[in-house]
Design a protein around this motif. Structure first.
Motif, PDB file in Angstrom:
ATOM      1  N   ILE A   1     -10.604 -14.769  -3.580  1.00 12.80           N
ATOM      2  CA  ILE A   1      -9.960 -13.257  -3.331  1.00 12.80           C
ATOM      3  C   ILE A   1      -9.701 -13.193  -2.008  1.00 12.80           C
ATOM      4  CG2 ILE A   1     -12.583 -12.199  -2.932  1.00 12.80           C
ATOM      5  CD1 ILE A   1      -9.464 -10.654  -5.048  1.00 12.80           C
ATOM      6  N   ASN A   2     -10.354 -13.800  -1.087  1.00 12.74           N
ATOM      7  CA  ASN A   2      -9.876 -14.005   0.194  1.00 12.74           C
ATOM      8  C   ASN A   2      -8.625 -14.422   0.366  1.00 12.74           C
ATOM      9  OD1 ASN A   2     -12.059 -12.934   1.605  1.00 12.74           O
ATOM     10  ND2 ASN A   2     -13.224 -14.596   2.020  1.00 12.74           N
ATOM     11  N   HIS A   3      -8.120 -15.424  -0.276  1.00 16.39           N
ATOM     12  CA  HIS A   3      -6.753 -15.839  -0.152  1.00 16.39           C
ATOM     13  C   HIS A   3      -5.753 -14.952  -0.514  1.00 16.39           C
ATOM     14  CE1 HIS A   3      -3.708 -18.637  -0.701  1.00 16.39           C
ATOM     15  NE2 HIS A   3      -3.404 -18.270  -1.815  1.00 16.39           N
ATOM     16  N   PHE A   4      -6.247 -14.242  -1.772  1.00 15.32           N
ATOM     17  CA  PHE A   4      -5.071 -13.307  -2.197  1.00 15.32           C
ATOM     18  C   PHE A   4      -5.129 -12.180  -1.372  1.00 15.32           C
ATOM     19  CE2 PHE A   4      -5.222 -15.818  -6.080  1.00 15.32           C
ATOM     20  CZ  PHE A   4      -3.866 -15.957  -6.297  1.00 15.32           C
ATOM     21  N   GLY A   5      -6.221 -11.721  -0.596  1.00 14.50           N
ATOM     22  CA  GLY A   5      -6.217 -10.359  -0.061  1.00 14.50           C
ATOM     23  C   GLY A   5      -6.132 -10.822   1.770  1.00 14.50           C
ATOM     24  N   GLN A   6      -5.906 -12.218   1.869  1.00 21.68           N
ATOM     25  CA  GLN A   6      -5.883 -12.434   3.250  1.00 21.68           C
ATOM     26  C   GLN A   6      -6.744 -12.053   4.213  1.00 21.68           C
ATOM     27  OE1 GLN A   6      -3.764 -15.057   4.476  1.00 21.68           O
ATOM     28  NE2 GLN A   6      -3.518 -15.255   2.268  1.00 21.68           N
ATOM     29  N   GLY A   7      -8.204 -11.814   3.579  1.00 20.30           N
ATOM     30  CA  GLY A   7      -9.300 -11.198   4.196  1.00 20.30           C
ATOM     31  C   GLY A   7      -9.310  -9.699   4.314  1.00 20.30           C
ATOM     32  N   GLY A   8      -8.162  -9.051   4.009  1.00 14.78           N
ATOM     33  CA  GLY A   8      -7.917  -7.778   4.206  1.00 14.78           C
ATOM     34  C   GLY A   8      -8.331  -7.003   3.081  1.00 14.78           C
ATOM     35  N   PRO A   9      -8.153  -5.737   3.077  1.00 18.08           N
ATOM     36  CA  PRO A   9      -8.502  -4.756   1.994  1.00 18.08           C
ATOM     37  C   PRO A   9      -7.353  -4.599   0.560  1.00 18.08           C
ATOM     38  CG  PRO A   9      -7.913  -3.460   3.504  1.00 18.08           C
ATOM     39  CD  PRO A   9      -7.683  -4.650   4.048  1.00 18.08           C
ATOM     40  N   PHE A  10      -7.846  -4.416  -0.459  1.00 19.33           N
ATOM     41  CA  PHE A  10      -7.099  -4.086  -1.603  1.00 19.33           C
ATOM     42  C   PHE A  10      -7.342  -2.557  -1.796  1.00 19.33           C
ATOM     43  CE2 PHE A  10      -8.130  -8.432  -2.406  1.00 19.33           C
ATOM     44  CZ  PHE A  10      -7.141  -9.121  -3.043  1.00 19.33           C
ATOM     45  N   SER A  11      -6.190  -1.924  -1.720  1.00 17.95           N
ATOM     46  CA  SER A  11      -6.215  -0.354  -1.593  1.00 17.95           C
ATOM     47  C   SER A  11      -5.801  -0.033  -2.699  1.00 17.95           C
ATOM     48  CB  SER A  11      -5.761   0.374  -0.519  1.00 17.95           C
ATOM     49  OG  SER A  11      -6.342  -0.443   0.733  1.00 17.95           O
ATOM     50  N   VAL A  12      -6.354   1.187  -3.463  1.00 19.39           N
ATOM     51  CA  VAL A  12      -5.743   1.975  -4.261  1.00 19.39           C
ATOM     52  C   VAL A  12      -4.398   2.711  -3.933  1.00 19.39           C
ATOM     53  CG1 VAL A  12      -6.171   3.802  -6.350  1.00 19.39           C
ATOM     54  CG2 VAL A  12      -8.077   2.300  -5.617  1.00 19.39           C
ATOM     55  N   ALA A  13      -3.418   2.481  -4.541  1.00 19.15           N
ATOM     56  CA  ALA A  13      -2.189   3.184  -4.174  1.00 19.15           C
ATOM     57  C   ALA A  13      -2.145   4.606  -4.194  1.00 19.15           C
ATOM     58  CB  ALA A  13      -0.874   2.661  -4.747  1.00 19.15           C
ATOM     59  N   GLY A  14      -2.312   5.334  -3.018  1.00 18.42           N
ATOM     60  CA  GLY A  14      -2.261   6.762  -2.735  1.00 18.42           C
ATOM     61  C   GLY A  14      -1.012   7.444  -2.472  1.00 18.42           C
ATOM     62  N   GLY A  15      -1.403   8.210  -1.349  1.00 13.34           N
ATOM     63  CA  GLY A  15      -0.369   8.570  -0.330  1.00 13.34           C
ATOM     64  C   GLY A  15       0.718   9.728  -0.799  1.00 13.34           C
ATOM     65  N   ILE A  16       1.951   9.619  -0.264  1.00 17.87           N
ATOM     66  CA  ILE A  16       2.724  10.870  -0.459  1.00 17.87           C
ATOM     67  C   ILE A  16       3.068  10.934  -1.968  1.00 17.87           C
ATOM     68  CG2 ILE A  16       5.039  11.766   0.608  1.00 17.87           C
ATOM     69  CD1 ILE A  16       4.952   8.824   1.913  1.00 17.87           C
ATOM     70  N   ALA A  17       3.380  10.060  -2.662  1.00 20.85           N
ATOM     71  CA  ALA A  17       3.590  10.116  -4.121  1.00 20.85           C
ATOM     72  C   ALA A  17       2.711  10.854  -4.790  1.00 20.85           C
ATOM     73  CB  ALA A  17       3.855   8.755  -4.635  1.00 20.85           C
ATOM     74  N   SER A  18       1.256  10.898  -4.285  1.00 18.07           N
ATOM     75  CA  SER A  18       0.194  11.781  -4.823  1.00 18.07           C
ATOM     76  C   SER A  18       0.211  11.545  -6.389  1.00 18.07           C
ATOM     77  CB  SER A  18       0.267  13.227  -4.543  1.00 18.07           C
ATOM     78  OG  SER A  18       0.809  13.844  -5.634  1.00 18.07           O
ATOM     79  N   LYS A  19       0.027  10.182  -6.624  1.00 14.73           N
ATOM     80  CA  LYS A  19      -0.015   9.719  -7.930  1.00 14.73           C
ATOM     81  C   LYS A  19      -1.300  10.293  -8.477  1.00 14.73           C
ATOM     82  CE  LYS A  19       2.432   5.739  -7.030  1.00 14.73           C
ATOM     83  NZ  LYS A  19       2.300   4.676  -5.872  1.00 14.73           N
ATOM     84  N   PRO A  20      -1.264  10.764  -9.658  1.00 12.39           N
ATOM     85  CA  PRO A  20      -2.427  11.433 -10.415  1.00 12.39           C
ATOM     86  C   PRO A  20      -3.449  10.680 -10.680  1.00 12.39           C
ATOM     87  CG  PRO A  20      -0.516  11.496 -11.882  1.00 12.39           C
ATOM     88  CD  PRO A  20       0.190  10.747 -10.615  1.00 12.39           C
ATOM     89  N   PHE A  21      -3.271   9.373 -10.950  1.00 10.12           N
ATOM     90  CA  PHE A  21      -4.313   8.645 -11.203  1.00 10.12           C
ATOM     91  C   PHE A  21      -5.195   8.224 -10.260  1.00 10.12           C
ATOM     92  CE2 PHE A  21      -3.722   4.372  -9.310  1.00 10.12           C
ATOM     93  CZ  PHE A  21      -2.441   4.394  -8.890  1.00 10.12           C
ATOM     94  N   TYR A  22      -4.696   8.426  -8.760  1.00 10.40           N
ATOM     95  CA  TYR A  22      -5.429   8.203  -7.643  1.00 10.40           C
ATOM     96  C   TYR A  22      -6.751   9.031  -7.694  1.00 10.40           C
ATOM     97  CZ  TYR A  22      -6.652   7.819  -2.815  1.00 10.40           C
ATOM     98  OH  TYR A  22      -7.482   7.531  -1.642  1.00 10.40           O
ATOM     99  N   GLU A  23      -6.281  10.432  -7.946  1.00  5.55           N
ATOM    100  CA  GLU A  23      -7.600  11.430  -8.206  1.00  5.55           C
ATOM    101  C   GLU A  23      -8.388  11.200  -9.266  1.00  5.55           C
ATOM    102  OE1 GLU A  23      -8.610  13.055  -5.946  1.00  5.55           O
ATOM    103  OE2 GLU A  23     -10.182  14.048  -7.144  1.00  5.55           O
ATOM    104  N   THR A  24      -7.751  10.687 -10.429  1.00  9.16           N
ATOM    105  CA  THR A  24      -8.545  10.632 -11.553  1.00  9.16           C
ATOM    106  C   THR A  24      -9.458   9.412 -11.322  1.00  9.16           C
ATOM    107  OG1 THR A  24      -6.503  11.096 -12.764  1.00  9.16           O
ATOM    108  CG2 THR A  24      -8.235  10.003 -14.184  1.00  9.16           C
ATOM    109  N   PHE A  25      -8.845   8.264 -10.830  1.00  5.25           N
ATOM    110  CA  PHE A  25      -9.938   7.346 -10.521  1.00  5.25           C
ATOM    111  C   PHE A  25     -10.941   7.484  -9.678  1.00  5.25           C
ATOM    112  CE2 PHE A  25     -10.649   2.944  -8.319  1.00  5.25           C
ATOM    113  CZ  PHE A  25     -11.410   2.425  -9.436  1.00  5.25           C
ATOM    114  N   ARG A  26     -10.616   8.258  -8.622  1.00  2.25           N
ATOM    115  CA  ARG A  26     -11.859   8.817  -7.610  1.00  2.25           C
ATOM    116  C   ARG A  26     -13.000   9.324  -8.519  1.00  2.25           C
ATOM    117  NH1 ARG A  26     -13.323  11.963  -3.833  1.00  2.25           N
ATOM    118  NH2 ARG A  26     -12.090  13.801  -4.913  1.00  2.25           N
TER     119      ARG A  26
END
Lengths: 341, 509
Positions: free
Chosen positions: A149-174
């Motif tokens: 998982i470090n290799h695929f994430g390069q040590g950084g985070p995997f983030s749930v895509a949110g932002g401007i598009a304000s995808k409805p699933f973001y809030e559903t998942f939260r």
């Protein structure tokens, strides 16, 4: 009559004991739980505020609560699994990718459960069929999962895509970790309900099903269990697979709570916290004995201790030392008591 | 050295294991210490050897009162205990085991292996046994391990040697050598305390006896003044215990329940037999005769080649496959292979049912209880509360629980592997009656045993194994201790030992 008496002298197991004595021997975790709640109340008079209580449950459920239930099975079967933290990291990371790709929280859940089952079964196969010591097998799985998982994430985070598009699933998942049902004016968070339901289910499995009895039998004495017709290999694989599934479920809630999971430290030390909760809950590390209710209270105790240390303004870096000390005391009391007979 | 143990009391929790026992043994005497399991013999001897302290009482050696703080301090006073259980480290070599914690050191402070090996070899020579001191203990047979235990006690000069059932795995030849050494040492004023269940040995080697029962002293006297029968009565506190099994009625029918053709596996080869429904077939043989392996193979614990049929159907697979054909086993070494220590009596008994007949998803405590009560009554299991751990029961009752486990699983062919191991005389007789009753109810029974009196009480036929092969199949009228010993030691192959009386017995050849 002589025979009856002579039969007494051959052993020193517990015979009929009073209810009071049983409370302190068999149910000592209950005593420690009450003790810790009392201490928490003294340190933090607001302890019983609903917000605080439900928070303790959310923290438990989104970290090591479910895993500790599976760990109880594993330890009762005489095994150990130190790969659970890394499992949460790898499942969460890929799970978030799946969520972003499919935009469906249920597909993500299914993916998490399946990946967990696969990793857990792999652990189980190594132990049961490969005859590897569980500590070594799961250590190898731990390091390789984390590395992948470090290799695929390069040590950084995997983030749930949110932002401007304000995808409805973001809030559903939260909502998975943050949502709640309101009953009689109390907000019952989903994770809390799920954790309690899972504890009840696992308690039932351990006490009232063949699987549960077989787990205790394998942990008590593998040879005897085999001679009694128990399929020992299948039981070993099952406990690891079940724990893997629980890691998958935890990853779902964990990702929802954080919405971004860092590959390098996600699920860090979950294995230790889960094992500690099982130990505090009175499960024998040698296998064969233990109760889900003990682990349930053990998980809560762990979070209550942390919660109280924060309330008492103990420096953050020191909290680990204090909870470590409490584990030592709790488990030491149990081992002294079992030596004392 | 003269030993006086006066007013010894030992408690294990609420149980008084030894209750004000006096034991006085003179210098150069061989004392037989006799009693049922749980009578307190081993406990008393462990006090003398410093393994654990007594609650009350004193030990006087040659008139000097001593107080032992541990095994080492007892050894320093010249006391050696040869344990019943083999206490050897399997991964170490023979001589390393013998000198464990008493290693010889050379001038440089390093281990003096050469002297240790030499001295060990010398002791083996005296005992007339052929064991290489540099061999790994894990490579030894059980009998050899027992000999190493004994040799360990002979390595150093000592004044009192306690032997706790030292001959369980030994052959007659090895036993007679042991007795020779004991007599030699006796002449050098070594005092022996000899614990054994084997009456002929006690009568052969001991000068005097002490009987314990329920932790209490019962009697002491000279061996020449008593008979076996009297000693048995003192041990059990009952008269006429030895029920007459000779007039028992065989329940053997014409139906063949199990058929073995040329079975072979690790430890035995070419074993064939027909087992009839209702029959009790005993299989005996010394350690290493393949008896244990045959028992395991007939329950699917180890794989076999050859054909094994039950009710005409060929059986394959492991234990679970055998269970499906209603074959079940009460295993030997109950503690390691039979009981589930951490589980209560209910679960220990229900385990067989869970694995065979259970259809429901959830276990119903009520049904579990009624199953248990049924077997408790049928088998006369003595337990106060079935929610207690199985370890709270005596060995005999544990064994009955295991038997009940398989009766609840509807087993038809029951294998009993050394079923009365570590069980006191009274309960042994109960088990024999149970076997006969089960056979009468139509169960088919195989008993694997090394105890000849036991076989004579229950068996319809007896197969004698020698070096992995069937050496004889004795019909009931031919089953005697002498014949079983003859065939299990392979003495029938030796013309000199082949007495006329035994020539008529048919062999398997």
């Amino acid at each position: 009559m002589s025979q009856q008496q002579s039969s007494l002298s051959g052993n020193s197991g517990p015979r009929g004991t009073s209810a009071f004595k049983r409370l302190f021997t068999e149910y000592s975790y209950f005593v420690s739980f009450v003790l810790i709640v009392v201490i928490a109340l003294i340190v933090n008079p607001n302890f019983f505020r609903w917000r605080n209580v439900s928070n303790i449950f959310i923290q438990s459920a989104s970290t090591t609560g479910f895993i500790a239930l599976g760990m109880t099975m594993i330890i009762c079967a005489g095994q150990i699994d130190i790969s659970v933290g890394a499992q949460v990291a790898i499942i969460s990371g890929f799970g978030i990718e799946v969520l972003n790709a499919t935009q469906n929280i249920w597909v993500m859940l299914l993916f998490c459960l399946i990946l967990g089952a696969v990793i857990g079964s792999f652990n189980g196969l190594l132990v049961a069929k490969g005859h590897m010591p569980a500590m070594i097998a799961t250590l190898a799985v731990q390091t390789s999962s984390r590395a992948i998982i470090n290799h695929f994430g390069q040590g950084g985070p995997f983030s749930v895509a949110g932002g401007i598009a304000s995808k409805p699933f973001y809030e559903t998942f939260r909502q998975v970790a943050s949502g709640s049902i309101r009953i009689f004016g109390y907000a019952l968070p989903y994770p809390m309900l799920m954790f309690i339901a899972a504890a009840l289910l696992f308690g039932l499995i351990m006490q009232r099903t063949r699987l549960g009895k077989h787990i205790y039998a394998v942990g008590s004495n593998e040879v005897s269990a085999r001679m009694a017709g128990v399929n020992v290999d299948r039981i070993k694989i099952a406990v690891f697979a079940i724990t893997g599934i629980l890691c998958g479920f935890t990853s779902w809630i964990y990702s929802s709570r954080l919405m971004a999971v860092a590959s390098a430290n996600a699920g860090n030390l979950f294995e230790m916290d889960a094992i500690a909760a099982v130990a505090i809950g009175g499960t024998a590390m040698s296998g064969g004995r233990g109760k889900i209710i003990g682990t349930f209270l053990g998980v809560l105790m762990f979070k209550i201790i942390n919660n109280t240390l924060v309330a008492a303004k103990v420096p953050t870096f020191l909290t680990g030392a204090i909870s470590g000390g409490i584990i030592i005391i709790a488990v030491l009391l149990q081992s002294l008591r079992s030596q004392g007979k | 050295m003269r030993v006086e143990m006066l007013g010894i009391v030992v408690d294990f929790g609420p149980v008084r294991a030894v209750d004000h026992v006096d034991l006085i043994v003179e210098t150069g005497e061989i004392r037989g210490l006799i009693g049922e399991n749980g009578a307190g013999k081993s406990t008393l001897m462990n006090v003398l050897a410093g393994s654990f302290g007594a609650k009350d009482g004193e030990i006087i050696l040659d008139g000097r009162k001593v107080h032992f703080t541990g095994v080492k301090s007892a050894m320093a006073s010249g006391i050696r205990l040869i344990h019943q259980e083999l206490n050897l480290c399997n991964d170490l070599r023979v001589f390393e085991n013998m000198y464990l914690a008493q290693e010889l050191i050379d001038k440089m402070g390093l281990l003096d292996k050469k002297s240790m090996i030499e001295r060990a070899a010398h002791v083996f020579e005296r005992m007339g046994v052929n064991i290489d001191p540099t061999a790994h203990v894990s490579d030894l047979q059980a009998a050899q391990k027992q000999l190493v235990e004994i040799a360990r006690a002979l390595l150093f000069k000592c004044d009192i040697i306690i032997m706790d059932e030292p001959t369980t795995a030994l052959s007659n030849y090895e036993i007679s050598n042991l007795f020779k050494i004991m007599r030699q040492l006796k002449d050098q004023d070594v005092t022996f305390i000899y614990i054994s269940h084997k009456m002929p040995e006690i009568f052969e080697i001991c000068d005097t006896y002490t009987v314990l029962r329920d932790g209490k002293w019962i009697s002491t006297g000279s061996i020449s003044d008593v008979t076996e029968q009297e000693i048995t009565e003192m041990m059990t506190g009952k008269t006429n215990l030895a029920d007459d099994f000779s007039r028992r009625i065989s329940a053997k029918t014409e139906v063949i329940a199990m058929q073995a053709e040329m079975l072979s596996s690790k430890g035995f080869e070419d074993i064939s037999f027909d087992l009839h429904k209702g029959e009790i077939l005993a299989i005996t043989g010394l350690q290493g005769s393949g008896r244990d392996d045959l028992a395991d193979a007939l329950f699917g614990v180890i794989p076999h080649s050859g054909i094994l049929k039950v009710n005409g159907k060929i059986i394959k697979g492991g234990i679970r496959g055998f269970l499906r054909h209603h074959i079940a086993m009460v295993p030997r070494n109950r503690k390691e292979r039979g009981i589930l220590n951490d589980l209560n009596i209910y679960d220990n008994m229900s385990m067989g049912y869970f694995n065979t007949r259970m259809k429901d998803i959830l276990i119903k405590p009520n049904k579990e209880k009624s199953r248990y009560i049924k077997q408790k009554l049928a088998l006369d299991i003595r337990a106060d509360n079935a929610k207690n751990l199985i370890t709270s029961l005596s060995g005999g009752n544990q064994q009955k629980v295991i038997l009940g486990r398989w009766l609840e699983a509807d087993a038809d062919i029951l294998l009993f592997d050394n079923p009365t191991q570590g069980i006191d005389v009274g309960t042994k007789f109960e088990i024999y009656h149970l076997l006969l009753r089960l056979a009468a109810q139509g169960k088919t029974i195989l008993v694997f045993s090394s105890e000849f009196p036991e076989i004579m009480k229950v068996a319809d036929r007896c197969m004698v194994l020698y070096k992995g092969k069937m050496n004889a199949m004795l019909e009931r009228k031919d089953i005697t201790e002498e014949r079983m010993m003859l065939y299990s030691t392979g003495a029938n192959f030796n013309a000199d030992l082949h007495t006329k009386e035994l020539q008529n017995v048919p062999t398997a050849k």
